[in-house]
Design a protein around this motif. Structure first.
Motif, PDB file in Angstrom:
ATOM      1  N   GLU A 114       0.915  -1.219  -0.098  1.00  0.00           N
ATOM      2  CA  GLU A 114      -0.052   0.013   0.123  1.00  0.00           C
ATOM      3  C   GLU A 114       0.725   1.040   0.190  1.00  0.00           C
ATOM      4  O   GLU A 114       1.761   1.390   0.981  1.00  0.00           O
ATOM      5  N   ILE A 115       0.631   2.009  -1.032  1.00  0.00           N
ATOM      6  CA  ILE A 115       1.356   3.460  -1.081  1.00  0.00           C
ATOM      7  C   ILE A 115       0.168   4.404  -0.725  1.00  0.00           C
ATOM      8  O   ILE A 115      -0.762   4.753  -1.342  1.00  0.00           O
ATOM      9  N   VAL A 116       0.469   5.398   0.272  1.00  0.00           N
ATOM     10  CA  VAL A 116      -0.473   6.423   0.525  1.00  0.00           C
ATOM     11  C   VAL A 116       0.326   7.832   0.734  1.00  0.00           C
ATOM     12  O   VAL A 116       1.458   7.890   1.202  1.00  0.00           O
ATOM     13  N   SER A 117      -0.186   8.697   0.194  1.00  0.00           N
ATOM     14  CA  SER A 117       0.358   9.984   0.213  1.00  0.00           C
ATOM     15  C   SER A 117      -0.761  11.088   0.836  1.00  0.00           C
ATOM     16  O   SER A 117      -1.745  10.323   1.107  1.00  0.00           O
ATOM     17  N   PRO A 118      -0.468  11.999   1.341  1.00  0.00           N
ATOM     18  CA  PRO A 118      -1.298  12.936   1.914  1.00  0.00           C
ATOM     19  C   PRO A 118      -2.690  13.097   1.627  1.00  0.00           C
ATOM     20  O   PRO A 118      -3.888  13.204   2.041  1.00  0.00           O
ATOM     21  N   VAL A 169       3.750   2.117   2.838  1.00  0.00           N
ATOM     22  CA  VAL A 169       4.881   3.499   2.071  1.00  0.00           C
ATOM     23  C   VAL A 169       3.944   4.603   2.460  1.00  0.00           C
ATOM     24  O   VAL A 169       2.818   4.664   1.855  1.00  0.00           O
ATOM     25  N   LEU A 170       4.438   5.445   3.334  1.00  0.00           N
ATOM     26  CA  LEU A 170       3.888   6.846   3.589  1.00  0.00           C
ATOM     27  C   LEU A 170       4.624   7.843   2.887  1.00  0.00           C
ATOM     28  O   LEU A 170       5.956   7.833   3.498  1.00  0.00           O
ATOM     29  N   ALA A 171       4.463   8.410   1.842  1.00  0.00           N
ATOM     30  CA  ALA A 171       5.143   9.264   1.120  1.00  0.00           C
ATOM     31  C   ALA A 171       4.631  10.536   0.409  1.00  0.00           C
ATOM     32  O   ALA A 171       3.374  10.789   0.302  1.00  0.00           O
ATOM     33  N   THR A 172       5.474  11.764   0.623  1.00  0.00           N
ATOM     34  CA  THR A 172       4.631  12.829  -0.288  1.00  0.00           C
ATOM     35  C   THR A 172       5.292  12.771  -1.590  1.00  0.00           C
ATOM     36  O   THR A 172       6.525  12.656  -1.901  1.00  0.00           O
ATOM     37  N   LEU A 173       4.382  12.702  -2.393  1.00  0.00           N
ATOM     38  CA  LEU A 173       4.695  12.549  -3.813  1.00  0.00           C
ATOM     39  C   LEU A 173       5.267  13.978  -4.503  1.00  0.00           C
ATOM     40  O   LEU A 173       5.051  15.122  -4.061  1.00  0.00           O
ATOM     41  N   ALA A 207      11.876   2.075   7.545  1.00  0.00           N
ATOM     42  CA  ALA A 207      13.122   3.158   7.090  1.00  0.00           C
ATOM     43  C   ALA A 207      12.378   4.597   6.676  1.00  0.00           C
ATOM     44  O   ALA A 207      11.264   4.386   6.196  1.00  0.00           O
ATOM     45  N   ALA A 208      13.348   5.452   6.601  1.00  0.00           N
ATOM     46  CA  ALA A 208      12.979   7.010   6.336  1.00  0.00           C
ATOM     47  C   ALA A 208      13.283   6.997   4.825  1.00  0.00           C
ATOM     48  O   ALA A 208      14.475   6.553   4.502  1.00  0.00           O
ATOM     49  N   LEU A 209      12.734   7.654   3.864  1.00  0.00           N
ATOM     50  CA  LEU A 209      12.828   7.681   2.510  1.00  0.00           C
ATOM     51  C   LEU A 209      13.350   9.306   2.293  1.00  0.00           C
ATOM     52  O   LEU A 209      12.831  10.224   3.039  1.00  0.00           O
ATOM     53  N   LYS A 210      14.081   9.299   1.228  1.00  0.00           N
ATOM     54  CA  LYS A 210      14.439  10.682   0.679  1.00  0.00           C
ATOM     55  C   LYS A 210      13.811  10.864  -0.772  1.00  0.00           C
ATOM     56  O   LYS A 210      13.176   9.907  -1.261  1.00  0.00           O
ATOM     57  N   ALA A 211      14.227  12.231  -1.085  1.00  0.00           N
ATOM     58  CA  ALA A 211      13.758  12.467  -2.551  1.00  0.00           C
ATOM     59  C   ALA A 211      14.290  11.382  -3.586  1.00  0.00           C
ATOM     60  O   ALA A 211      15.396  11.038  -3.716  1.00  0.00           O
ATOM     61  N   ASP A 243       9.920  12.530   0.237  1.00  0.00           N
ATOM     62  CA  ASP A 243      10.170  11.934   1.512  1.00  0.00           C
ATOM     63  C   ASP A 243       9.137  11.138   1.936  1.00  0.00           C
ATOM     64  O   ASP A 243       7.957  11.063   1.360  1.00  0.00           O
ATOM     65  N   GLY A 244       9.438  10.448   3.042  1.00  0.00           N
ATOM     66  CA  GLY A 244       8.460   9.423   3.686  1.00  0.00           C
ATOM     67  C   GLY A 244       8.912   8.285   4.505  1.00  0.00           C
ATOM     68  O   GLY A 244      10.283   8.496   4.860  1.00  0.00           O
ATOM     69  N   PHE A 245       8.151   7.657   4.749  1.00  0.00           N
ATOM     70  CA  PHE A 245       8.593   6.429   5.429  1.00  0.00           C
ATOM     71  C   PHE A 245       8.148   5.235   4.919  1.00  0.00           C
ATOM     72  O   PHE A 245       6.990   4.933   4.128  1.00  0.00           O
ATOM     73  N   LEU A 246       8.796   3.915   4.996  1.00  0.00           N
ATOM     74  CA  LEU A 246       8.270   2.624   4.653  1.00  0.00           C
ATOM     75  C   LEU A 246       8.358   1.724   5.686  1.00  0.00           C
ATOM     76  O   LEU A 246       9.438   1.717   6.484  1.00  0.00           O
TER      77      LEU A 246
END
Length: 86
Positions: free
Chosen positions: A9-13, A80-84, A45-49, A68-71
């Motif tokens: 599951e990939i979720v953005s705000p 995955v919680l991420a800002t696209l 894990a923390a994600l970067k651009a 950015d975001g987290f996995l």
């Protein structure tokens, strides 16, 4: 024989970007890029651009640019919680 899959599951705000089974995920981690396959060890894990790439159960490959975001991985499921990036 089909490759083993895991729930992803990939979720953005703003919305759920992807929800389904996947064979692999390649992610840009803050400590370095990494991949996730079925039955991966638990991980947070923390994600970067960079580009988040998913190989779906049907073999289709999709890529999303993220800022950015987290996995999180656990129990054969990846979230995955991420800002696209726009």
């Amino acid at each position: 024989m089909a490759a083993p899959t895991f729930a992803l599951e990939i979720v953005s705000p703003e919305q759920t970007v992807y929800s389904g089974d996947a064979v692999a995920v390649a992610a840009p981690g803050r400590e370095g890029s990494f991949g996730v396959l079925a039955h991966h060890a638990p991980l947070l894990a923390a994600l970067k651009a960079g580009d988040l790439t998913v190989t779906a159960a049907d073999g289709q490959v999709q890529t999303w640019p993220i800022r950015d975001g987290f996995l999180q991985v656990g129990a054969n499921r990846c979230i995955v919680l991420a800002t696209l990036s726009q």
